[in-house]
Write a protein that holds these residues in place. Sequence first.
Motif, PDB file in Angstrom:
ATOM      1  N   THR A   1      -8.542  10.954  -3.269  1.00 43.64           N
ATOM      2  CA  THR A   1      -9.255   9.752  -3.706  1.00 43.64           C
ATOM      3  C   THR A   1     -10.281  10.100  -4.780  1.00 43.64           C
ATOM      4  OG1 THR A   1     -10.977  10.013  -2.023  1.00 43.64           O
ATOM      5  CG2 THR A   1      -9.035   8.719  -1.410  1.00 43.64           C
ATOM      6  N   ASP A   2     -10.794   9.048  -5.413  1.00 44.56           N
ATOM      7  CA  ASP A   2     -11.861   9.239  -6.391  1.00 44.56           C
ATOM      8  C   ASP A   2     -13.221   9.230  -5.687  1.00 44.56           C
ATOM      9  OD1 ASP A   2     -12.391   6.575  -5.806  1.00 44.56           O
ATOM     10  OD2 ASP A   2     -11.697   5.817  -7.750  1.00 44.56           O
ATOM     11  N   GLU A   3     -14.292   9.138  -6.464  1.00 44.48           N
ATOM     12  CA  GLU A   3     -15.638   9.198  -5.891  1.00 44.48           C
ATOM     13  C   GLU A   3     -16.024   7.927  -5.147  1.00 44.48           C
ATOM     14  OE1 GLU A   3     -17.851  12.361  -8.846  1.00 44.48           O
ATOM     15  OE2 GLU A   3     -17.914  10.235  -9.397  1.00 44.48           O
ATOM     16  N   ALA A   4     -15.138   6.923  -5.174  1.00 45.68           N
ATOM     17  CA  ALA A   4     -15.368   5.703  -4.403  1.00 45.68           C
ATOM     18  C   ALA A   4     -14.447   5.627  -3.189  1.00 45.68           C
ATOM     19  CB  ALA A   4     -15.166   4.471  -5.287  1.00 45.68           C
ATOM     20  N   GLY A   5     -13.666   6.678  -2.977  1.00 45.49           N
ATOM     21  CA  GLY A   5     -12.762   6.696  -1.832  1.00 45.49           C
ATOM     22  C   GLY A   5     -11.464   5.943  -2.048  1.00 45.49           C
ATOM     23  N   GLN A   6     -11.097   5.707  -3.301  1.00 42.49           N
ATOM     24  CA  GLN A   6      -9.897   4.931  -3.628  1.00 42.49           C
ATOM     25  C   GLN A   6      -8.860   5.814  -4.336  1.00 42.49           C
ATOM     26  OE1 GLN A   6      -9.610   1.817  -2.680  1.00 42.49           O
ATOM     27  NE2 GLN A   6     -11.721   1.206  -2.271  1.00 42.49           N
ATOM     28  N   TYR A   7      -7.595   5.498  -4.096  1.00 42.14           N
ATOM     29  CA  TYR A   7      -6.512   6.130  -4.860  1.00 42.14           C
ATOM     30  C   TYR A   7      -6.237   5.231  -6.064  1.00 42.14           C
ATOM     31  CZ  TYR A   7      -5.659   8.913  -0.651  1.00 42.14           C
ATOM     32  OH  TYR A   7      -5.792   9.761   0.421  1.00 42.14           O
ATOM     33  N   VAL A   8      -6.796   5.582  -7.196  1.00 39.39           N
ATOM     34  CA  VAL A   8      -6.696   4.752  -8.390  1.00 39.39           C
ATOM     35  C   VAL A   8      -5.666   5.355  -9.339  1.00 39.39           C
ATOM     36  CG1 VAL A   8      -7.929   3.792 -10.362  1.00 39.39           C
ATOM     37  CG2 VAL A   8      -9.085   4.006  -8.146  1.00 39.39           C
ATOM     38  N   ALA A   9      -4.684   4.549  -9.705  1.00 33.52           N
ATOM     39  CA  ALA A   9      -3.627   5.013 -10.608  1.00 33.52           C
ATOM     40  C   ALA A   9      -3.821   4.418 -11.998  1.00 33.52           C
ATOM     41  CB  ALA A   9      -2.259   4.607 -10.062  1.00 33.52           C
ATOM     42  N   LYS A  10      -3.288   5.115 -12.988  1.00 30.86           N
ATOM     43  CA  LYS A  10      -3.316   4.593 -14.348  1.00 30.86           C
ATOM     44  C   LYS A  10      -2.460   3.334 -14.428  1.00 30.86           C
ATOM     45  CE  LYS A  10      -1.743   8.466 -15.858  1.00 30.86           C
ATOM     46  NZ  LYS A  10      -1.235   9.586 -16.694  1.00 30.86           N
TER      47      LYS A  10
ATOM     48  N   GLY B   1      24.327  25.571   0.320  1.00 24.45           N
ATOM     49  CA  GLY B   1      24.335  24.453  -0.610  1.00 24.45           C
ATOM     50  C   GLY B   1      23.315  23.389  -0.287  1.00 24.45           C
ATOM     51  N   GLN B   2      22.483  23.626   0.730  1.00 24.55           N
ATOM     52  CA  GLN B   2      21.444  22.667   1.034  1.00 24.55           C
ATOM     53  C   GLN B   2      20.202  23.411   1.502  1.00 24.55           C
ATOM     54  OE1 GLN B   2      22.992  20.186   4.137  1.00 24.55           O
ATOM     55  NE2 GLN B   2      22.833  21.751   5.707  1.00 24.55           N
ATOM     56  N   GLN B   3      19.041  22.746   1.411  1.00 19.99           N
ATOM     57  CA  GLN B   3      17.799  23.377   1.815  1.00 19.99           C
ATOM     58  C   GLN B   3      17.459  22.983   3.241  1.00 19.99           C
ATOM     59  OE1 GLN B   3      15.482  21.761  -1.464  1.00 19.99           O
ATOM     60  NE2 GLN B   3      15.224  23.806  -2.294  1.00 19.99           N
ATOM     61  N   PRO B   4      17.070  23.940   4.063  1.00 19.14           N
ATOM     62  CA  PRO B   4      16.751  23.615   5.457  1.00 19.14           C
ATOM     63  C   PRO B   4      15.564  22.663   5.530  1.00 19.14           C
ATOM     64  CG  PRO B   4      16.896  25.994   5.100  1.00 19.14           C
ATOM     65  CD  PRO B   4      16.887  25.357   3.759  1.00 19.14           C
ATOM     66  N   PRO B   5      15.687  21.551   6.253  1.00 21.34           N
ATOM     67  CA  PRO B   5      14.532  20.658   6.400  1.00 21.34           C
ATOM     68  C   PRO B   5      13.511  21.272   7.346  1.00 21.34           C
ATOM     69  CG  PRO B   5      16.374  19.862   7.701  1.00 21.34           C
ATOM     70  CD  PRO B   5      16.888  21.046   6.934  1.00 21.34           C
ATOM     71  N   VAL B   6      12.294  21.413   6.893  1.00 22.51           N
ATOM     72  CA  VAL B   6      11.241  21.984   7.730  1.00 22.51           C
ATOM     73  C   VAL B   6      10.035  21.058   7.711  1.00 22.51           C
ATOM     74  CG1 VAL B   6      11.982  24.369   7.332  1.00 22.51           C
ATOM     75  CG2 VAL B   6      10.302  23.342   5.809  1.00 22.51           C
ATOM     76  N   GLY B   7       9.206  21.195   8.720  1.00 24.90           N
ATOM     77  CA  GLY B   7       7.930  20.496   8.722  1.00 24.90           C
ATOM     78  C   GLY B   7       7.920  19.118   9.327  1.00 24.90           C
ATOM     79  N   GLY B   8       9.077  18.553   9.651  1.00 28.83           N
ATOM     80  CA  GLY B   8       9.105  17.218  10.214  1.00 28.83           C
ATOM     81  C   GLY B   8       8.925  16.134   9.165  1.00 28.83           C
ATOM     82  N   PRO B   9       8.779  14.876   9.609  1.00 30.78           N
ATOM     83  CA  PRO B   9       8.626  13.758   8.667  1.00 30.78           C
ATOM     84  C   PRO B   9       7.446  13.975   7.720  1.00 30.78           C
ATOM     85  CG  PRO B   9       8.970  12.950  10.899  1.00 30.78           C
ATOM     86  CD  PRO B   9       8.751  14.439  11.021  1.00 30.78           C
ATOM     87  N   CYS B  10       7.627  13.586   6.483  1.00 31.24           N
ATOM     88  CA  CYS B  10       6.588  13.836   5.476  1.00 31.24           C
ATOM     89  C   CYS B  10       6.640  12.737   4.419  1.00 31.24           C
ATOM     90  CB  CYS B  10       6.792  15.212   4.851  1.00 31.24           C
ATOM     91  SG  CYS B  10       5.478  15.711   3.715  1.00 31.24           S
ATOM     92  N   GLU B  11       6.041  11.612   4.713  1.00 28.66           N
ATOM     93  CA  GLU B  11       6.048  10.501   3.762  1.00 28.66           C
ATOM     94  C   GLU B  11       5.305  10.882   2.488  1.00 28.66           C
ATOM     95  OE1 GLU B  11       4.668   5.798   3.370  1.00 28.66           O
ATOM     96  OE2 GLU B  11       4.157   6.968   5.157  1.00 28.66           O
ATOM     97  N   GLY B  12       5.955  10.735   1.361  1.00 30.67           N
ATOM     98  CA  GLY B  12       5.336  11.008   0.077  1.00 30.67           C
ATOM     99  C   GLY B  12       5.439  12.444  -0.386  1.00 30.67           C
ATOM    100  N   CYS B  13       5.987  13.328   0.456  1.00 34.98           N
ATOM    101  CA  CYS B  13       6.104  14.733   0.036  1.00 34.98           C
ATOM    102  C   CYS B  13       7.030  14.890  -1.162  1.00 34.98           C
ATOM    103  CB  CYS B  13       6.606  15.597   1.188  1.00 34.98           C
ATOM    104  SG  CYS B  13       5.306  16.118   2.339  1.00 34.98           S
ATOM    105  N   GLU B  14       7.955  13.942  -1.318  1.00 33.13           N
ATOM    106  CA  GLU B  14       8.874  14.027  -2.454  1.00 33.13           C
ATOM    107  C   GLU B  14       8.157  13.886  -3.786  1.00 33.13           C
ATOM    108  OE1 GLU B  14       9.678   9.855  -0.604  1.00 33.13           O
ATOM    109  OE2 GLU B  14       8.921  11.801   0.028  1.00 33.13           O
ATOM    110  N   ALA B  15       6.896  13.445  -3.756  1.00 34.74           N
ATOM    111  CA  ALA B  15       6.115  13.337  -4.991  1.00 34.74           C
ATOM    112  C   ALA B  15       5.938  14.687  -5.674  1.00 34.74           C
ATOM    113  CB  ALA B  15       4.746  12.729  -4.700  1.00 34.74           C
TER     114      ALA B  15
ATOM    115  N   GLY C   1      -2.427   7.775  -6.573  1.00 30.14           N
ATOM    116  CA  GLY C   1      -3.446   7.745  -7.603  1.00 30.14           C
ATOM    117  C   GLY C   1      -3.201   8.816  -8.649  1.00 30.14           C
ATOM    118  N   SER C   2      -4.049   8.846  -9.660  1.00 27.13           N
ATOM    119  CA  SER C   2      -3.851   9.762 -10.787  1.00 27.13           C
ATOM    120  C   SER C   2      -4.636  11.058 -10.659  1.00 27.13           C
ATOM    121  CB  SER C   2      -4.236   9.056 -12.092  1.00 27.13           C
ATOM    122  OG  SER C   2      -3.394   7.932 -12.306  1.00 27.13           O
TER     123      SER C   2
END
Length: 211
Positions: free
Chosen positions: A88-97, A21-35, A108-109
């Motif tokens: 990132t984009d061509e300027a090295g930035q994570y630009v979001a809409k 009933g649950q998924q095994p946690p693998v890979g260790g901490p992963c900030e943003g992986c839930e995206a 970013g988008s």
Amino acid sequence: MKHQALMFLTTLLALSLNGYGQQPPVGGPCEGCEAIHESPVPFDKLASFVKLPDATWAGKKPLGINGIVYKADGKTPAPNVILYVYHTDEAGQYVAKKDATGWERRHGSLRGWMRTNEKGEYKFVTPRPAPYPSRTDPAHIHITVKEPGLTEYYIDEFVFDDDPLLTADHRRKLANRGGSGILKLKDVGNMYKAERPIYLGRNIPNYPAAQ
């Protein structure tokens, strides 16, 4: 009745302890992986190919990155694996809409989702990212993996063999999670192409022994 209720709760606890009933946690901490779960398309409807926003053949040549995802044995293609990439984009930035929500505001988008086909294949086309401004990190593309039955985890970023910021010291420090992420680009005329095989579980902490 109380005895039956107690037996029911005991059974649920036993199942939980055994990992049902649950998924095994693998890979260790992963900030943003839930995206990876923010895919605008249901996982089972995703294609094995995606063109990221801003990828165009007008102006600078885009990148076409493809490969095969293999199971932990290193030779069996792995179908139905979800891949999430962003950079990132061509300027090295994570630009979001302007109307971005969730992790898009951080990532970013320039992001996309794929599901490997029955041959384990994946492919995406995207503009080449730039390194962060005033930083020494090489340009890179983040990637998160979601296998059937397991929690999502990150693997080594895609980096570029011709990037002067990808120094010998940086190469030595790569963990090779999922195998090497170093891309050797080939100019095919209207775009650059590169291949990367991905090996599920390779150098991934807490990965199940038998997959």
